[in-house]
Design a protein around this motif. Structure first.
Motif, PDB file in Angstrom:
ATOM      1  N   LEU A  10       2.582  -2.942  10.628  1.00  0.00           N
ATOM      2  CA  LEU A  10       3.098  -1.574  10.730  1.00  0.00           C
ATOM      3  C   LEU A  10       2.831  -0.810   9.441  1.00  0.00           C
ATOM      4  O   LEU A  10       3.174  -1.269   8.350  1.00  0.00           O
ATOM      5  N   LEU A  11       2.215   0.358   9.583  1.00  0.00           N
ATOM      6  CA  LEU A  11       2.082   1.300   8.483  1.00  0.00           C
ATOM      7  C   LEU A  11       2.817   2.587   8.841  1.00  0.00           C
ATOM      8  O   LEU A  11       2.842   2.984  10.011  1.00  0.00           O
ATOM      9  N   VAL A  12       3.423   3.223   7.855  1.00  0.00           N
ATOM     10  CA  VAL A  12       3.967   4.571   8.045  1.00  0.00           C
ATOM     11  C   VAL A  12       2.882   5.523   7.545  1.00  0.00           C
ATOM     12  O   VAL A  12       2.717   5.723   6.340  1.00  0.00           O
ATOM     13  N   THR A  13       2.115   6.067   8.464  1.00  0.00           N
ATOM     14  CA  THR A  13       0.929   6.843   8.091  1.00  0.00           C
ATOM     15  C   THR A  13       1.229   8.314   7.846  1.00  0.00           C
ATOM     16  O   THR A  13       0.353   9.034   7.360  1.00  0.00           O
ATOM     17  N   GLU A  14       2.435   8.747   8.194  1.00  0.00           N
ATOM     18  CA  GLU A  14       2.874  10.100   7.848  1.00  0.00           C
ATOM     19  C   GLU A  14       4.386  10.123   7.717  1.00  0.00           C
ATOM     20  O   GLU A  14       5.089   9.496   8.501  1.00  0.00           O
TER      21      GLU A  14
ATOM     22  N   PHE B 195      -3.263   3.957  -2.426  1.00  0.00           N
ATOM     23  CA  PHE B 195      -3.772   4.059  -1.060  1.00  0.00           C
ATOM     24  C   PHE B 195      -3.982   5.522  -0.703  1.00  0.00           C
ATOM     25  O   PHE B 195      -3.115   6.369  -0.972  1.00  0.00           O
ATOM     26  N   LEU B 196      -5.142   5.816  -0.118  1.00  0.00           N
ATOM     27  CA  LEU B 196      -5.444   7.156   0.374  1.00  0.00           C
ATOM     28  C   LEU B 196      -5.817   7.070   1.841  1.00  0.00           C
ATOM     29  O   LEU B 196      -6.757   6.371   2.220  1.00  0.00           O
ATOM     30  N   ARG B 197      -5.047   7.784   2.663  1.00  0.00           N
ATOM     31  CA  ARG B 197      -5.440   7.947   4.064  1.00  0.00           C
ATOM     32  C   ARG B 197      -6.298   9.209   4.127  1.00  0.00           C
ATOM     33  O   ARG B 197      -5.801  10.318   3.958  1.00  0.00           O
ATOM     34  N   VAL B 198      -7.584   9.036   4.346  1.00  0.00           N
ATOM     35  CA  VAL B 198      -8.506  10.159   4.445  1.00  0.00           C
ATOM     36  C   VAL B 198      -8.340  10.738   5.848  1.00  0.00           C
ATOM     37  O   VAL B 198      -8.885  10.228   6.816  1.00  0.00           O
TER      38      VAL B 198
ATOM     39  N   VAL C 206       3.609  -2.596   5.755  1.00  0.00           N
ATOM     40  CA  VAL C 206       2.477  -3.034   4.942  1.00  0.00           C
ATOM     41  C   VAL C 206       1.914  -1.899   4.093  1.00  0.00           C
ATOM     42  O   VAL C 206       1.297  -2.133   3.053  1.00  0.00           O
ATOM     43  N   GLY C 207       2.108  -0.666   4.550  1.00  0.00           N
ATOM     44  CA  GLY C 207       1.565   0.452   3.794  1.00  0.00           C
ATOM     45  C   GLY C 207       2.156   1.757   4.252  1.00  0.00           C
ATOM     46  O   GLY C 207       2.730   1.860   5.346  1.00  0.00           O
ATOM     47  N   THR C 208       1.997   2.776   3.419  1.00  0.00           N
ATOM     48  CA  THR C 208       2.546   4.080   3.758  1.00  0.00           C
ATOM     49  C   THR C 208       1.767   5.165   3.043  1.00  0.00           C
ATOM     50  O   THR C 208       1.263   4.973   1.936  1.00  0.00           O
ATOM     51  N   ALA C 209       1.670   6.315   3.717  1.00  0.00           N
ATOM     52  CA  ALA C 209       0.967   7.463   3.147  1.00  0.00           C
ATOM     53  C   ALA C 209       1.828   8.700   3.351  1.00  0.00           C
ATOM     54  O   ALA C 209       2.094   9.103   4.485  1.00  0.00           O
ATOM     55  N   VAL C 210       2.279   9.294   2.248  1.00  0.00           N
ATOM     56  CA  VAL C 210       3.041  10.531   2.331  1.00  0.00           C
ATOM     57  C   VAL C 210       2.176  11.602   2.980  1.00  0.00           C
ATOM     58  O   VAL C 210       0.970  11.693   2.732  1.00  0.00           O
ATOM     59  N   TRP C 211       2.789  12.401   3.829  1.00  0.00           N
ATOM     60  CA  TRP C 211       2.100  13.569   4.368  1.00  0.00           C
ATOM     61  C   TRP C 211       2.594  14.790   3.597  1.00  0.00           C
ATOM     62  O   TRP C 211       3.697  15.230   3.819  1.00  0.00           O
TER      63      TRP C 211
ATOM     64  N   LEU D 230       0.850  -1.184   0.000  1.00  0.00           N
ATOM     65  CA  LEU D 230       0.000   0.000   0.000  1.00  0.00           C
ATOM     66  C   LEU D 230       0.892   1.243   0.000  1.00  0.00           C
ATOM     67  O   LEU D 230       1.645   1.470   0.949  1.00  0.00           O
ATOM     68  N   ILE D 231       0.801   2.046  -1.035  1.00  0.00           N
ATOM     69  CA  ILE D 231       1.591   3.278  -1.101  1.00  0.00           C
ATOM     70  C   ILE D 231       0.720   4.386  -1.675  1.00  0.00           C
ATOM     71  O   ILE D 231       0.089   4.216  -2.720  1.00  0.00           O
TER      72      ILE D 231
END
Length: 883
Positions: free
Chosen positions: A506-510, A342-345, A552-557, A307-308
């Motif tokens: 583990l996700l890197v959410t920011e 992937f979009l972290r809303v 498992v996933g990451t979302a750029v801030w 997930l990226i």
């Protein structure tokens, strides 16, 4: 081909949603966005506005600290058809921030708490004579019972999402408590060979006892019927009836994925005994199955899948949060074009159009409620959070793109009771209890999806607080190389967290670094805000993420820059960590991710929005580095028609030393992939400045210089490039004496201030300075010149030592303003006397002093700074030849 069709259907849906009147069988939705009268606070002025609307689109971006947080009142007369007298009418609000009261003909008929979810209000006792008036009071004041309490984003007030009138039959699907459509559809037991679709919901019979049939029909993307199920019942008058239909069986399903976001449709109808349709709800259905593994990562439809993507805030330049659905869909299209899946809303539920776009375009999503930084330890706060969570889940339940529900972000960042150990433990215990209650509520309401909490980098703190054991997934917001440490620390830190929390995926959410697209540095360093540092930072992060399966996933801030009124820095009131600007112009960092994530052959000249450059040279050519971003094997670069040769692409980049001439430069980058040529073209205007004035190959017109700076600043509006200062040498230009201003009590930046400079939009011009400057010399040729000196007192404003400029406690940690009084001389003539910036203008105010002089000899321009008290300063200067 399928994706193109999905986009067309999505755009058509938005156009229908924005129409004045939309209708399904026996259910009408009338758009009420136009012609509301609006009054802010107790002001007498009344304006006519359209919804979406916010009263904070502009006051959040001005130089006055704070913005209006209070009541705004909206009024509108309803035009109602006589035939609706036998129907049930509702007002449906898609979002109003953050407390709302609704009145009909002067009588309160409903209210809602929370700024990011929809709500529905029944309309009763209507007159149907053209005088029915709706009044809506919206209040975005701080309320300790409502999340978010504090955050690094702006709390825009207003009725900022669409409002509509719903007209329904007395018998209809219902969920007025949580404002869903009353029908819930989800895929179950999905495999590559078969699947089930489960439909449940509630209906209300506001009529006499009657026999009803609930029919749900599943069709494929072409409209062909796959299967249907029905259920008949006797509906008792004035009762809400919950139902679950038999399972819809699907053989050989076409699975939904980011590559092929195939959507079925479930049409659920409410029929009377004669077969008349009383109500109808259409729901997209994506058949997919997924799981998370703590070591191997995320799996979609049985295959490993990284997930990226990015997180997203909903505001837009000069609009605040009152943004059209079309622009919000465009954001998801940008993410898709970048190659993200992937979009972290974040940090709150957003417009339905965003998730509609995720469904149609194939973007997996997480959605969360805005418990950010801290909590209030009251039952009112807890209950409001639970209601928000239920509203979020029920209103968004039918989106197949959603795989994660979340409920807390960096909740320990603003730790309370730091000096009271026992009280702090109680506070932490109450956070843990709230997290448990939200976790249990989420799993009970929707056991088909995963749960998540996102934490800041205090890993030990969250472990000790018991928070990492609660959700199914743990997100970490990590900023090594920005708020602290080095970018190279990121990878080892991931390994350490995986060891510390070995039982949770583990996700890197920011993660992110501020990039002000106007700032450029050829020796980039942390916190210089340059585009070049942003590229270095993200290059390290994405490589470390991709090579670790357990991430498992990451979302750029963040996907785009966004409003944060409390921030100052180079672009006040904006968080610049976006991959795009706040008006959605992609930065180089966007294109870097596109090169990594989008498999389609791609090439981009990496000037971003930087079509204006400047530099110094002793000749008519200035050589500067230019990057080309690509996912191909090699790139050939042409400058003004001449090739610079070919280079192999390394880590999606090629670096070129480009000989720029003064004026327009034509740049072309070319790659050949499987015999097909792809190219990118751009024009760069170069402002060449002389290194030596007596050897001019280009007529001297102007020079703009930043003192105490190591970066360039591009002022595109005035077509000017501000160059970093240099030390004077004979025949050239530069400073004599002085040292660069360095902030105290901060590890964030090594030079300059991050404070908002009052009275300018070009803050970087004033955020650096030389202190103790003795003189400034420019050996310009004879002629008439205009000299502009730029000052701002940078002392007397303490720099923030916290990750974000959010803590009111830092106001107590201020430097004592340095008293400096000095004179300035131009070619031995005094032009400024007893300048005291702090006393005469105050701290961080932009001050300009403009003068003219004639150079009649070979001595050029010499500015002298004479101290009366303290050390003289100069932030920037411009010299223009007048004739």
């Amino acid at each position: 081909m399928y994706q193109q069709k999905s986009i067309l259907l999505l755009i058509l849906g938005v156009l229908l949603a924005s129409n004045i009147f939309a209708q399904t069988a026996s259910r009408s939705v009338i758009n009420l966005n136009a012609n509301w009268s609006f009054q802010k606070g107790n002001a007498n002025a009344v304006a006519t506005v359209s919804i979406p609307h916010t009263w904070n689109a502009f006051d959040t971006m001005d130089d006055i600290s704070g913005y209006y947080r209070g009541i705004g009142t909206y009024k509108k007369k309803l035009t109602l058809k006589p035939e609706w007298k036998t129907k049930k009418l509702f007002l449906y609000f898609e979002g109003a921030n953050q407390e709302t009261e609704v009145y009909l003909n002067g009588k309160k008929i409903g209210s809602h708490i929370g700024g990011y979810t929809a709500f529905r209000v029944p309309l009763e006792n209507l007159k149907f004579n053209g005088t029915d008036e709706v009044l809506v009071k919206v209040d975005n004041s701080y309320n300790e019972s409502i999340a978010p309490l504090t955050a690094d984003f702006t709390f825009f007030g207003g009725m900022y999402r669409s409002v509509s009138l719903e007209v329904k039959e007395p018998v209809h699907f219902v969920d007025n408590q949580y404002a869903s459509k009353g029908v819930f559809v989800h895929a179950n037991q999905v495999t590559k060979g078969s699947a089930e679709v489960i439909v449940n919901g509630s209906l209300i019979n506001s009529f006499a006892d009657t026999e009803l049939t609930i029919l749900s029909t599943l069709t494929d993307a072409t409209g062909e019927k796959i299967n249907e199920v029905k259920f008949s019942t006797l509906a008792v008058a004035n009762k809400v009836f919950a139902f679950q239909l038999p399972k819809i069986q699907v053989s050989s399903p076409k699975l939904w994925s980011p590559e092929i976001p195939y959507l079925y449709q479930a049409t659920t109808q409410l029929l009377d005994k004669n077969g008349k349709v009383l109500d109808e709800v259409k729901t997209p259905v994506g058949l997919r199955f997924f799981s998370f593994d703590v070591d191997k990562g995320f799996f979609l439809n049985g295959s490993p899948y990284k997930l990226i993507g990015a997180s997203r805030h909903q505001d837009f330049d000069k609009m605040g949060n009152a943004v059209s659905k079309a622009l919000q869909i465009k954001d998801v299209e940008f993410l898709k074009d970048m190659g993200g899946n992937f979009l972290r809303v974040a940090h709150y539920p957003q417009d339905q159009s965003v998730l509609d776009a995720c469904d149609s375009l194939g973007i997996l999503a997480s959605v969360e409620i805005p418990i950010v930084n801290e909590i209030t330890e009251t039952e009112a706060f807890y209950n409001n959070c639970k209601t928000m969570q239920l509203e979020m889940i029920k209103q968004n339940y039918n989106h197949p793109s959603i795989i994660i529900w979340a409920y807390m972000n960096e909740v320990l960042l603003r730790m309370k009771f730091g000096n009271e150990p026992e009280r702090k433990l109680k506070y932490l215990s109450n956070i843990e209890k709230l997290a448990h209650s939200l976790e249990d509520l989420t799993r009970k309401t929707d056991p088909t999806r995963y749960t998540m909490m996102s934490n800041h980098g205090d890993v030990n703190g969250y472990i000790k607080a018991g928070l990492v054991k609660i959700p199914m997934l743990v997100g970490w917001n990590l900023y090594q190389g920005w708020y602290g440490g080095k970018s190279e620390d990121f990878g080892p830190n991931l390994d350490k967290i995986h060891q510390q929390v070995p039982d949770k995926p583990l996700l890197v959410t920011e993660f992110g670094a501020d990039v002000d697209p106007r700032i450029h540095a050829f020796t980039p360093i942390k916190f210089d805000k340059s585009l070049e540092y942003g590229i270095l930072y993200h290059q390290i992060y994405i490589k470390d993420i991709l090579k670790r399966p357990f991430v498992v996933g990451t979302a750029v801030w963040n996907l785009a820059d966004f409003g944060s009124e409390t921030r100052e820095e180079t672009m006040p009131h904006v968080n610049n960590k976006g991959l795009m600007t706040i008006d959605r112009k992609p930065k180089n960092t966007f294109y870097l991710y596109k090169a990594y994530l989008n498999p389609k052959p791609f090439i981009k000249i990496g000037n971003g929005n930087w079509n204006l450059r400047g530099g110094v040279s002793e000749s008519n050519i200035s050589t500067q580095r230019l990057q080309v971003i690509s996912n191909t094997d090699s790139v050939e670069l042409f400058v003004n028609g001449k090739t610079l040769g070919k280079k192999n692409v390394i880590d999606k980049l090629t670096n070129w030393e480009v000989p720029f001439k003064n004026g327009k430069n034509d740049i072309k980058a070319v790659s050949v992939v499987k015999g097909n040529k792809i190219e990118d073209l751009t024009n760069i205007t170069f402002n060449l400045k002389p290194e030596i004035f007596n050897n001019l190959t280009v007529p001297f017109k102007t020079i703009s210089v930043l003192l105490g700076s190591q970066r360039q600043f591009v002022d595109e509006e005035n077509q000017e490039v501000w160059l970093p200062n240099q030390i004077y040498k004979e025949g050239s230009w530069g400073s004599i004496g002085g040292e660069a201003f360095k902030p105290k009590n901060t590890s964030r930046q090594s030079y300059g201030s991050d404070k908002n400079i009052i009275g300018t939009l070009n803050d970087p011009i004033y955020q650096t300075q030389l202190i103790g400057l003795e003189a400034y010399q420019l050996d310009v040729p004879r002629g008439k010149y205009e000299i502009t000196l730029h000052f701002a007192e940078l002392a007397g404003t303490g720099a923030s030592t916290l990750p974000y400029n959010l803590d009111s406690l830092i106001a107590a940690n201020k430097e004592i303003p340095e008293q400096r009084i000095f004179d300035v001389y131009l070619n031995e003539k005094q032009i400024i006397k007893n300048l005291n910036l702090a006393a005469n203008y105050g701290a961080v105010n932009a001050v300009q002093k403009k003068f003219e002089c004639i150079v009649a000899d070979d001595k050029g321009i010499r500015l002298m700074f004479k101290s009366i008290k303290g050390k003289p300063v100069l932030n920037a200067l411009q010299v223009k030849r007048i004739n």
